[in-house]
Design an enzyme around this catalytic site. Structure first.
Site, short mmCIF file in Angstrom:
data_model
loop_
_atom_site.label_atom_id
_atom_site.label_comp_id
_atom_site.label_asym_id
_atom_site.label_seq_id
_atom_site.Cartn_x
_atom_site.Cartn_y
_atom_site.Cartn_z
CD GLU A 79 -2.98 -1.11 0.25
OE1 GLU A 79 -3.08 -0.10 -0.47
OE2 GLU A 79 -3.73 -2.09 0.15
CB CYS A 116 -1.72 7.26 1.28
SG CYS A 116 -2.98 6.33 2.13
P1 NAP Z 1 8.27 5.25 4.57
O1 NAP Z 1 9.43 6.14 4.80
O2 NAP Z 1 8.24 4.43 3.36
O3 NAP Z 1 8.14 4.34 5.88
C1 NAP Z 1 7.12 3.36 6.04
C2 NAP Z 1 7.62 2.26 6.94
O4 NAP Z 1 8.74 1.66 6.34
C3 NAP Z 1 8.07 2.71 8.33
O5 NAP Z 1 7.74 1.72 9.27
C4 NAP Z 1 9.55 2.82 8.17
O6 NAP Z 1 10.18 2.68 9.41
C5 NAP Z 1 9.81 1.64 7.26
N1 NAP Z 1 11.05 1.71 6.53
C6 NAP Z 1 11.78 2.79 6.22
N2 NAP Z 1 12.93 2.42 5.62
C7 NAP Z 1 12.92 1.08 5.54
C8 NAP Z 1 13.82 0.12 5.03
N3 NAP Z 1 14.99 0.44 4.47
N4 NAP Z 1 13.48 -1.18 5.14
C9 NAP Z 1 12.34 -1.53 5.71
N5 NAP Z 1 11.43 -0.67 6.22
C10 NAP Z 1 11.72 0.63 6.11
O7 NAP Z 1 6.91 6.04 4.55
P2 NAP Z 1 6.40 7.08 5.60
O8 NAP Z 1 7.09 8.37 5.32
O9 NAP Z 1 6.49 6.53 6.97
O10 NAP Z 1 4.86 7.17 5.21
C11 NAP Z 1 4.41 8.00 4.21
C12 NAP Z 1 4.18 7.24 2.91
O11 NAP Z 1 3.31 6.15 3.13
C13 NAP Z 1 3.49 8.09 1.88
O12 NAP Z 1 4.06 7.87 0.62
C14 NAP Z 1 2.06 7.56 1.90
O13 NAP Z 1 1.34 7.79 0.72
C15 NAP Z 1 2.26 6.14 2.18
N6 NAP Z 1 1.04 5.56 2.76
C16 NAP Z 1 0.30 4.74 1.99
C17 NAP Z 1 -0.87 4.19 2.50
C18 NAP Z 1 -1.71 3.27 1.67
O14 NAP Z 1 -2.54 2.57 2.26
N7 NAP Z 1 -1.53 3.20 0.36
C19 NAP Z 1 -1.27 4.48 3.81
C20 NAP Z 1 -0.47 5.34 4.56
C21 NAP Z 1 0.70 5.86 4.03
P3 NAP Z 1 10.81 3.95 10.18
O15 NAP Z 1 9.72 4.96 10.30
O16 NAP Z 1 11.22 3.36 11.46
O17 NAP Z 1 11.94 4.43 9.33
#
Ligand code: NAP
Length: 496
Positions: free
Chosen positions: A269, A303
């Site tokens: 997602e 999102c």
């Molecule tokens: P993100 O940077 O991709 O982080 C999401 C998750 O991934 C966090 O738990 C993060 O942990 C982890 N993560 C980061 N680097 C990683 C790596 N190298 N390996 C494994 N896991 C890793 O996204 P975000 O900034 O938290 O969230 C915003 C994004 O999520 C936006 O693009 C939004 O559109 C999307 N989103 C999508 C949905 C949907 O249902 N489609 C819903 C909500 C959000 P840490 O925080 O501990 O680094």
């Protein structure tokens, strides 16, 4: 064993106002035990104040593998329970979440920043997935197929896939976890979960409640720590059969690559770049009201947030005027005071708002409201309305993930649909028109996993949530959300 009886229990400094301070838990949960097996910790900060509200253990790769060991050990018993027995545990978890609603909301507002009314709404949403999948767990999962062989009987079974790894973001720290976990657990999988390090306390509170609800040890593990260190061992571990991720498309791609070696089933997602299209025949009052919700819910960090507003020329000036007026009236402040808009999650997010505003203005857009930081604190950005935004502005191509609205006029249906589709993303599109034929045509033509017509709130446990193109893979919610955690087995019985 009860987590609260564990010797390794460590409670965070209590948040003032919690009826049940034990819910604010500064421990990971592995194999039914609170785990603090690390000298290293990660501070968690209240984005409204910059104050550190607590810290969680920064567990390493060895601990994350220990969690998979526990989940793999628990799998035969959990998947072997009668569906009704799994459902009963999920139902108790649901009731525990409902009963703890106000405390969970308070924890969320302190770590995530969102206004309390939104945190309460998210807890209701989070609980609804547990309730839904507690019911869905009981539904028959056999598919009947008419045999194509004269002398054999054929059946298709759905079996739980195994251990599931769940990786969740900070913007919906409770609902994104329950949407995955309840579906996985109902299907008979056991879980290892990594919550965002910005908002781990919502996840550890849910683990406390799962434990109290009688979730057996090892079935639902929450591992705190630096994401790459915790998650990479899961992507390489052949025992982890499903990886379900919510977050950015960039990290989604990385996890997709990392999971290739063990050929996991994936649910992704990812990001969105939602278009919000208003045709001249739309109800203007309704369009403005829904536009405010589509842009500013979760302080724009959603999102599903509308990133690009396209308004048909005859309504353009009036829409911009009314939308700007409604935006200027929004209240901004710490989530605990229950304003309309809270702080952003971190400095990166604030910088991105500024960058998108400056870039659009440099390319010829005009700013009607906001456009700058908000005096409430370093992580607050004023709700902003940009109009006449050109097609080449960054805000028209990159997810803003904040309270900046970009508006542009359009002249005909074919052009606006082409512009809306001109993105690698395909999560949700908003459409405002009262012409039934156009509703049908446009809904068909929009390359998005979800189309919201004349309204903004469309999500819920019974619907398949998810995106097309680089907004993701698979769907969450509904029956499909549970099937993602199953394998299909075909059995053919000879009866000669
Ligand atoms: P993100 O940077 O991709 O982080 C999401 C998750 O991934 C966090 O738990 C993060 O942990 C982890 N993560 C980061 N680097 C990683 C790596 N190298 N390996 C494994 N896991 C890793 O996204 P975000 O900034 O938290 O969230 C915003 C994004 O999520 C936006 O693009 C939004 O559109 C999307 N989103 C999508 C949905 C949907 O249902 N489609 C819903 C909500 C959000 P840490 O925080 O501990 O680094």
């Amino acid at each position: 064993m009860s987590a609260s009886a564990s010797k390794t229990h460590r409670r965070a400094d209590p948040i003032a106002g919690l009826a049940d301070p034990d819910l604010f838990c500064a421990s990971a949960f592995i194999d039914g035990q609170r785990s603090n097996d690390s000298a290293d910790t990660i501070d968690v900060t209240d984005p409204a104040t910059g104050q550190v509200i607590g810290a969680v253990p920064a567990l390493d790769g060895a601990a994350s593998t220990t969690a998979v060991d526990a989940a793999a050990r628990a799998f035969p018993d959990w998947s072997g329970l009668l569906p009704q027995e799994r459902a009963a545990i999920l139902r108790r978890w649901y009731e525990a979440i409902r009963n703890a609603r106000d405390d969970l909301a308070l924890i969320m507002t302190r770590e995530q920043g969102k206004p309390l009314f939104e945190s309460r709404g998210e807890i209701d949403y989070a609980a609804s997935f547990v309730e839904f999948y507690a019911e869905e767990a009981k539904r028959p999962n056999i598919e009947s197929v008419t045999s194509h062989l004269a002398d054999a009987e054929v059946e298709v079974w759905r079996e739980p896939a195994g251990v599931a790894a769940l990786i969740t973001p900070w913007n919906f720290p409770a609902a994104m976890l329950t949407r995955k976990a309840a579906a996985a657990l109902a299907a008979g999988c056991t879980c290892v979960a990594h919550p965002s390090s910005e908002t781990p306390f919502s996840a550890t509170a849910l683990a406390v409640l799962a434990d109290r609800a009688g979730m057996p040890p090892g079935v639902f593990n929450v591992v705190t720590g630096r994401a790459a260190e915790v998650v990479e061992p899961w992507t390489n571990d052949p025992r982890v059969r499903v990886l379900s991720f919510t977050g950015s498309t960039e990290i989604g791609r990385l996890l997709y690559r990392q999971s290739a070696g063990t050929m996991k089933r994936l649910v992704m997602e990812l990001g969105g770049l939602a278009p919000f299209i208003v045709f001249a025949d739309a109800d203007l009052d309704q369009a403005v009201e829904e536009a405010i919700k589509a842009k500013f819910a979760t302080s724009g960090q959603d999102c599903l947030g509308a990133n690009r507003f396209f308004i048909e020329r005859p309504l353009y000036d009036e829409f911009c005027r009314r939308f700007a007026g409604a935006t200027a009236a929004l209240t901004v402040g710490p989530g605990i005071d229950d304003p309309d808009i809270g702080p952003l999650m971190n400095q990166r997010a604030v910088d991105k708002q500024r960058q998108h505003v400056e870039d659009a203005l440099a390319k010829g857009a005009r700013c009607l409201v906001g456009g700058k930081a908000h005096p409430a604190g370093p992580l607050f950005f004023a709700p902003t309305v940009l109009v006449d935004v050109p097609a080449d502005a960054l805000v028209m191509h990159e997810e803003t993930f904040g309270p900046v609205a970009a508006i542009a006029p359009f002249d005909d249906e074919a052009t606006v649909i082409a512009r809306a589709n001109d993105t690698e993303y395909g999560l949700i599109a908003y459409l405002h028109t009262n012409d039934p034929r156009r509703i049908y045509r446009a809904s068909r033509a929009l390359q998005f996993g979800m189309v919201a017509v004349n309204r903004t709130k469309v999500t819920g446990a019974p619907i398949p949530f998810g995106g097309m193109k680089q907004s993701g893979l698979g769907r969450e919610g509904a029956r499909l959300g549970m099937e993602a955690f199953t394998e299909v087995k075909y059995v053919c019985r000879d009866w000669r």
